[in-house]
Enzyme design. Structure first.
Site, PDB file in Angstrom:
ATOM      1  N   LYS A  99     -21.530 -25.742  -2.049  1.00 52.41           N
ATOM      2  CA  LYS A  99     -22.316 -26.079  -0.866  1.00 52.41           C
ATOM      3  C   LYS A  99     -23.266 -24.929  -0.567  1.00 52.41           C
ATOM      4  O   LYS A  99     -22.831 -23.798  -0.378  1.00 52.41           O
ATOM      5  CB  LYS A  99     -21.395 -26.330   0.315  1.00 52.41           C
ATOM      6  CG  LYS A  99     -22.132 -26.618   1.611  1.00 52.41           C
ATOM      7  CD  LYS A  99     -21.169 -26.990   2.718  1.00 52.41           C
ATOM      8  CE  LYS A  99     -21.899 -27.198   4.027  1.00 52.41           C
ATOM      9  NZ  LYS A  99     -20.962 -27.564   5.104  1.00 52.41           N
ATOM     10  N   LYS A 128     -23.726 -30.077  -2.807  1.00 53.19           N
ATOM     11  CA  LYS A 128     -24.483 -30.377  -1.595  1.00 53.19           C
ATOM     12  C   LYS A 128     -25.513 -29.295  -1.333  1.00 53.19           C
ATOM     13  O   LYS A 128     -25.174 -28.121  -1.414  1.00 53.19           O
ATOM     14  CB  LYS A 128     -23.499 -30.459  -0.431  1.00 53.19           C
ATOM     15  CG  LYS A 128     -24.134 -30.700   0.907  1.00 53.19           C
ATOM     16  CD  LYS A 128     -23.092 -30.685   1.976  1.00 53.19           C
ATOM     17  CE  LYS A 128     -23.782 -30.730   3.312  1.00 53.19           C
ATOM     18  NZ  LYS A 128     -22.924 -30.421   4.406  1.00 53.19           N
TER      19      LYS A 128
HETATM   20  C1  PBG Z   1     -20.391 -28.964   8.398  1.00 53.54           C
HETATM   21  C2  PBG Z   1     -21.332 -29.838   7.695  1.00 53.54           C
HETATM   22  C3  PBG Z   1     -22.741 -29.740   7.622  1.00 53.54           C
HETATM   23  C4  PBG Z   1     -23.166 -30.851   6.915  1.00 53.54           C
HETATM   24  C5  PBG Z   1     -22.041 -31.577   6.563  1.00 53.54           C
HETATM   25  N1  PBG Z   1     -20.915 -30.921   7.038  1.00 53.54           N
HETATM   26  C6  PBG Z   1     -23.668 -28.785   8.237  1.00 53.54           C
HETATM   27  C7  PBG Z   1     -23.711 -27.390   7.805  1.00 53.54           C
HETATM   28  O1  PBG Z   1     -23.013 -26.923   6.925  1.00 53.54           O
HETATM   29  O2  PBG Z   1     -24.492 -26.690   8.431  1.00 53.54           O
HETATM   30  C8  PBG Z   1     -24.592 -31.199   6.605  1.00 53.54           C
HETATM   31  C9  PBG Z   1     -24.834 -32.614   6.287  1.00 53.54           C
HETATM   32  C10 PBG Z   1     -26.242 -33.040   6.300  1.00 53.54           C
HETATM   33  O3  PBG Z   1     -27.190 -32.263   6.465  1.00 53.54           O
HETATM   34  O4  PBG Z   1     -26.425 -34.245   6.130  1.00 53.54           O
HETATM   35  N2  PBG Z   1     -20.062 -27.772   7.787  1.00 53.54           N
END
Ligand code: PBG
Length: 326
Positions: free
Chosen positions: A199, A252
């Site tokens: 991520k 992601k």
């Molecule tokens: C929480 C989380 C996030 C997203 C999914 N789970 C935000 C982040 O990490 O700041 C982002 C999902 C999206 O942008 O569609 N940690």
């Protein structure tokens, strides 16, 4: 002219489908659903046209709407009624996610995945508990090991509420192992974990932070989420999660990281998920609104590309729209 190989032969109608390499099915898609304990009405999310935060009382109806399109799985995000430094509402038995999960699994056939992170539950908006004085000292950050204890509590509370799969997204070192151990100790050995394994610290999450009210109150997430410049490191991150027992490996965001999706698919024999994030969704909507791009066609092409790169499943805000057309 000696043209023996003419790829155009197979591009005509009738044969195109026969030789198509990649197919997108409604059953590949996971629809994000936002459940909000602070409202008793549905609230449209301005940055993500067509999406809403729904009150707990509407969670079942919302998921029924998803199922009608042919999508069979949802991933739940919660907005709690209150926040604190440790994010205690994330593991409350009557927490927003626990309550929504209980109702959805009791009343629908949806496959329910619960996002597991603290950022929507902490008052500082970070994905874990802070080291002392972190708000004053930008060199300090989230306390990794102390956060792990909380993550396994959240996982067990989500499992007890009836979740079908747990998806930890906080990018703490050792998070998958800690959650696996916690789940096994509570007799949830069969609960699969879909790890947000690679991520990135991405600017494409902007619209989501609006949707889930999870923006960090100070600083940023670069101390725990990955540097967009790093690809080799993604393989290391993913292999750690595999060693710790991750069942599904997620990358992601999706479109700007298709090289990572491809590498993870080639290197690991686990299903690969890709998260087509909020910014990827908002971008197409914004261009379509201007009349510059065709929404449906570009959405479909995006999702096909993600599958072609190697993803087996895709979390996407386009799930319902696209599924209806498949
Ligand atoms: C929480 C989380 C996030 C997203 C999914 N789970 C935000 C982040 O990490 O700041 C982002 C999902 C999206 O942008 O569609 N940690």
């Amino acid at each position: 002219m000696d043209l023996t190989d003419r790829p155009r032969r197979l591009r005509r109608d009738g044969v195109r489908e026969l030789v198509r390499e990649t197919e997108l099915r409604a059953s590949d898609l996971i629809a994000p659903v936002f459940v909000d304990a602070t409202t008793d009405e549905r609230v449209p999310i301005d940055t993500m046209p067509g999406h809403e935060r729904v009150p707990v009382d509407d969670a079942v109806d919302r998921v029924e709407e998803v199922l009608e399109t042919g999508v069979e799985a949802v991933i739940l995000f919660g907005i709690p009624e209150s926040k604190d430094a440790r994010g205690t509402r994330a593991w409350a038995e009557d927490g927003v996610i626990q309550e929504a999960t209980r109702r959805i699994t009791a009343e629908t056939d949806a496959y329910v995945i619960t996002d597991l992170c603290l950022c929507e539950y902490t008052d500082h908006g970070h994905c874990g508990v802070l080291e002392d004085d972190a708000a004053e000292n930008p060199r300090l950050t989230v306390d990794n090991d102390e956060t792990l204890d909380l993550l396994d509590r959240i996982a067990v509370s989500q499992a007890e509420a009836g979740a079908d799969m747990i998806a930890p997204s906080g990018m703490m070192d050792g998070m998958v192992g800690a959650i696996r151990e916690g789940l096994d100790a509570a007799a949830f050995e069969d609960m699969p974990i879909m790890s947000y394994a690679a991520k990135y610290e991405s600017s494409f999450y902007g619209p989501f932070r609006d949707a889930a009210d999870g923006a960090p109150a100070f600083g940023d997430r670069r101390h725990y989420q990955m540097d967009p410049a790093n690809g080799e490191e993604a393989l290391r991150e993913v292999s750690l999660d595999v060693e710790q027992g991750a069942d599904v490996l997620m990358v992601k965001p999706a479109l700007p990281y298709l090289d990572i999706v491809g590498n993870v698919d080639r290197e690991f024999d686990r299903p690969v998920a890709a998260y087509n994030v909020s910014g990827e969704y908002a971008m197409l909507h914004a261009a379509a609104e201007q009349g510059w791009l065709e929404l449906e066609a570009t959405a479909l092409e995006s999702l096909i590309s993600i599958k072609r790169a190697g993803a087996d499943l895709i979390i996407t805000y386009f799930a319902e729209d696209v599924a209806e057309r498949l």
